[in-house]
Motif scaffolding. Sequence first.
Motif, PDB file in Angstrom:
ATOM      1  N   PHE A   1      72.456 -79.426  60.178  1.00  0.00           N
ATOM      2  CA  PHE A   1      72.156 -80.553  59.090  1.00  0.00           C
ATOM      3  C   PHE A   1      72.824 -80.724  58.208  1.00  0.00           C
ATOM      4  O   PHE A   1      73.321 -81.099  57.398  1.00  0.00           O
ATOM      5  CB  PHE A   1      70.519 -80.852  58.825  1.00  0.00           C
ATOM      6  CG  PHE A   1      70.031 -80.910  59.792  1.00  0.00           C
ATOM      7  CD1 PHE A   1      70.120 -81.746  60.570  1.00  0.00           C
ATOM      8  CD2 PHE A   1      68.578 -80.062  59.889  1.00  0.00           C
ATOM      9  CE1 PHE A   1      69.464 -81.707  61.709  1.00  0.00           C
ATOM     10  CE2 PHE A   1      68.122 -80.274  60.471  1.00  0.00           C
ATOM     11  CZ  PHE A   1      67.489 -80.729  62.016  1.00  0.00           C
ATOM     12  N   ALA A   2      73.399 -79.172  56.747  1.00  0.00           N
ATOM     13  CA  ALA A   2      74.500 -79.498  55.889  1.00  0.00           C
ATOM     14  C   ALA A   2      75.904 -78.795  56.640  1.00  0.00           C
ATOM     15  O   ALA A   2      76.424 -79.979  55.682  1.00  0.00           O
ATOM     16  CB  ALA A   2      73.836 -77.873  55.418  1.00  0.00           C
ATOM     17  N   GLY A   3      75.575 -79.013  57.836  1.00  0.00           N
ATOM     18  CA  GLY A   3      76.591 -79.249  58.387  1.00  0.00           C
ATOM     19  C   GLY A   3      77.301 -81.262  58.809  1.00  0.00           C
ATOM     20  O   GLY A   3      78.182 -81.862  57.933  1.00  0.00           O
ATOM     21  N   GLN A   4      76.314 -81.371  58.941  1.00  0.00           N
ATOM     22  CA  GLN A   4      76.343 -82.922  59.123  1.00  0.00           C
ATOM     23  C   GLN A   4      76.689 -83.753  57.792  1.00  0.00           C
ATOM     24  O   GLN A   4      77.490 -84.514  57.532  1.00  0.00           O
ATOM     25  CB  GLN A   4      75.652 -83.645  59.665  1.00  0.00           C
ATOM     26  CG  GLN A   4      75.129 -83.188  60.929  1.00  0.00           C
ATOM     27  CD  GLN A   4      74.256 -84.014  62.003  1.00  0.00           C
ATOM     28  OE1 GLN A   4      72.731 -84.097  61.652  1.00  0.00           O
ATOM     29  NE2 GLN A   4      73.808 -84.044  63.203  1.00  0.00           N
ATOM     30  N   ARG A   5      76.318 -83.264  56.423  1.00  0.00           N
ATOM     31  CA  ARG A   5      76.209 -83.821  55.091  1.00  0.00           C
ATOM     32  C   ARG A   5      77.328 -83.455  54.292  1.00  0.00           C
ATOM     33  O   ARG A   5      78.150 -84.304  54.124  1.00  0.00           O
ATOM     34  CB  ARG A   5      74.435 -83.093  54.625  1.00  0.00           C
ATOM     35  CG  ARG A   5      73.496 -83.513  54.693  1.00  0.00           C
ATOM     36  CD  ARG A   5      72.219 -83.917  53.073  1.00  0.00           C
ATOM     37  NE  ARG A   5      72.568 -82.043  53.379  1.00  0.00           N
ATOM     38  CZ  ARG A   5      71.671 -81.424  53.973  1.00  0.00           C
ATOM     39  NH1 ARG A   5      71.135 -81.385  54.990  1.00  0.00           N
ATOM     40  NH2 ARG A   5      71.529 -79.397  53.692  1.00  0.00           N
TER      41      ARG A   5
ATOM     42  N   ARG B   1      86.528 -88.254  62.035  1.00  0.00           N
ATOM     43  CA  ARG B   1      88.012 -88.136  62.447  1.00  0.00           C
ATOM     44  C   ARG B   1      87.983 -90.378  62.653  1.00  0.00           C
ATOM     45  O   ARG B   1      88.784 -90.882  63.596  1.00  0.00           O
ATOM     46  CB  ARG B   1      87.645 -87.580  64.513  1.00  0.00           C
ATOM     47  CG  ARG B   1      87.802 -86.979  64.562  1.00  0.00           C
ATOM     48  CD  ARG B   1      87.341 -86.483  65.769  1.00  0.00           C
ATOM     49  NE  ARG B   1      85.867 -87.173  66.810  1.00  0.00           N
ATOM     50  CZ  ARG B   1      85.262 -86.859  66.577  1.00  0.00           C
ATOM     51  NH1 ARG B   1      84.666 -85.360  66.059  1.00  0.00           N
ATOM     52  NH2 ARG B   1      83.763 -86.724  67.033  1.00  0.00           N
ATOM     53  N   GLY B   2      87.180 -90.693  61.541  1.00  0.00           N
ATOM     54  CA  GLY B   2      86.700 -91.620  61.603  1.00  0.00           C
ATOM     55  C   GLY B   2      86.161 -92.468  62.466  1.00  0.00           C
ATOM     56  O   GLY B   2      85.500 -93.888  61.995  1.00  0.00           O
ATOM     57  N   ALA B   3      85.155 -91.467  63.367  1.00  0.00           N
ATOM     58  CA  ALA B   3      84.214 -92.619  64.297  1.00  0.00           C
ATOM     59  C   ALA B   3      83.111 -93.174  63.572  1.00  0.00           C
ATOM     60  O   ALA B   3      82.308 -92.047  62.609  1.00  0.00           O
ATOM     61  CB  ALA B   3      83.922 -91.712  65.664  1.00  0.00           C
ATOM     62  N   VAL B   4      82.383 -94.069  63.986  1.00  0.00           N
ATOM     63  CA  VAL B   4      81.486 -94.106  63.196  1.00  0.00           C
ATOM     64  C   VAL B   4      79.541 -93.392  63.617  1.00  0.00           C
ATOM     65  O   VAL B   4      80.150 -93.103  64.706  1.00  0.00           O
ATOM     66  CB  VAL B   4      80.381 -95.625  63.678  1.00  0.00           C
ATOM     67  CG1 VAL B   4      79.374 -96.054  62.966  1.00  0.00           C
ATOM     68  CG2 VAL B   4      81.694 -96.286  62.548  1.00  0.00           C
ATOM     69  N   VAL B   5      78.794 -92.924  62.706  1.00  0.00           N
ATOM     70  CA  VAL B   5      77.930 -91.914  63.443  1.00  0.00           C
ATOM     71  C   VAL B   5      76.637 -91.854  62.690  1.00  0.00           C
ATOM     72  O   VAL B   5      77.078 -93.079  61.654  1.00  0.00           O
ATOM     73  CB  VAL B   5      78.635 -89.964  63.293  1.00  0.00           C
ATOM     74  CG1 VAL B   5      79.475 -90.081  63.611  1.00  0.00           C
ATOM     75  CG2 VAL B   5      78.652 -90.747  61.304  1.00  0.00           C
ATOM     76  N   ALA B   6      75.624 -91.591  62.619  1.00  0.00           N
ATOM     77  CA  ALA B   6      74.354 -92.306  62.368  1.00  0.00           C
ATOM     78  C   ALA B   6      74.436 -90.844  60.719  1.00  0.00           C
ATOM     79  O   ALA B   6      74.775 -90.434  60.441  1.00  0.00           O
ATOM     80  CB  ALA B   6      73.311 -91.527  62.881  1.00  0.00           C
ATOM     81  N   GLU B   7      73.507 -91.714  59.805  1.00  0.00           N
ATOM     82  CA  GLU B   7      73.631 -91.576  58.890  1.00  0.00           C
ATOM     83  C   GLU B   7      73.049 -89.829  58.250  1.00  0.00           C
ATOM     84  O   GLU B   7      72.018 -89.545  59.195  1.00  0.00           O
ATOM     85  CB  GLU B   7      72.717 -92.540  57.576  1.00  0.00           C
ATOM     86  CG  GLU B   7      72.539 -91.734  56.524  1.00  0.00           C
ATOM     87  CD  GLU B   7      71.766 -92.523  55.302  1.00  0.00           C
ATOM     88  OE1 GLU B   7      70.617 -92.175  54.135  1.00  0.00           O
ATOM     89  OE2 GLU B   7      70.813 -93.844  56.333  1.00  0.00           O
ATOM     90  N   PRO B   8      73.376 -88.687  58.033  1.00  0.00           N
ATOM     91  CA  PRO B   8      72.648 -87.925  58.374  1.00  0.00           C
ATOM     92  C   PRO B   8      71.675 -87.111  57.525  1.00  0.00           C
ATOM     93  O   PRO B   8      71.611 -88.523  56.610  1.00  0.00           O
ATOM     94  CB  PRO B   8      74.075 -86.723  57.421  1.00  0.00           C
ATOM     95  CG  PRO B   8      74.443 -86.901  56.589  1.00  0.00           C
ATOM     96  CD  PRO B   8      74.802 -89.360  57.044  1.00  0.00           C
ATOM     97  N   PRO B   9      70.551 -86.474  57.365  1.00  0.00           N
ATOM     98  CA  PRO B   9      69.331 -86.342  56.673  1.00  0.00           C
ATOM     99  C   PRO B   9      69.759 -85.936  55.370  1.00  0.00           C
ATOM    100  O   PRO B   9      70.660 -85.024  55.401  1.00  0.00           O
ATOM    101  CB  PRO B   9      68.515 -85.354  57.834  1.00  0.00           C
ATOM    102  CG  PRO B   9      69.425 -84.775  58.811  1.00  0.00           C
ATOM    103  CD  PRO B   9      71.058 -85.575  58.660  1.00  0.00           C
TER     104      PRO B   9
END
Length: 191
Positions: free
Chosen positions: A55-59, A124-132
Amino acid sequence: MGSRRRTRTWRWRNNPLRRREDLLEAWTVVIVWAVMALGGVAVGAATAHAAAGLFAGQRAERHAVGAVLLGDVPGTSAGTGSSRDRVAARVRWTDHDGTVRTVRTWVVAGAKTGERVVIWTDGRGAVVAEPPDRTDAAVEAGLLAVGSAFAFAGLVHGAGAVVRWRLDRRRFDRWDREGELAGPLWGHRTG
């Protein structure tokens, strides 16, 4: 109290009626409980640590980007009017390198053409979900940790139950063999 203690620990005492299977079963129970407790804690802690790192990596990797809605978005069919209702729609934004991108993503229901919406992109510019956020990530990591600890404990308990079942089978087989040997010595049978 003394009688209950003797009843509970009879497998550990030196007793002519205690069989090898009884002692093995007692040790199996102790080992299973120890592995469930210690291993469950270790598995849960490792899972929580891994989830928190993910999760920290996603943020760190995901970024909020302002985009423009390209068409009106219909309201929800249920008519709930909640700000959490999402509908797929096309949006456009300019990437950090100046590239204009258009994509279909989830936006708030009822939004109008030209409104600014926030989307999340990765490196990479891809649309992703909002990180927690940190709180949601901590709660989710905790739930994953508890779930994995219980799953581990369930597997260990199941393995212990299989071992105890096998010991019971051996005990019953020995009783059958000893009964067949002792049966003729009992004398006259009724019936």
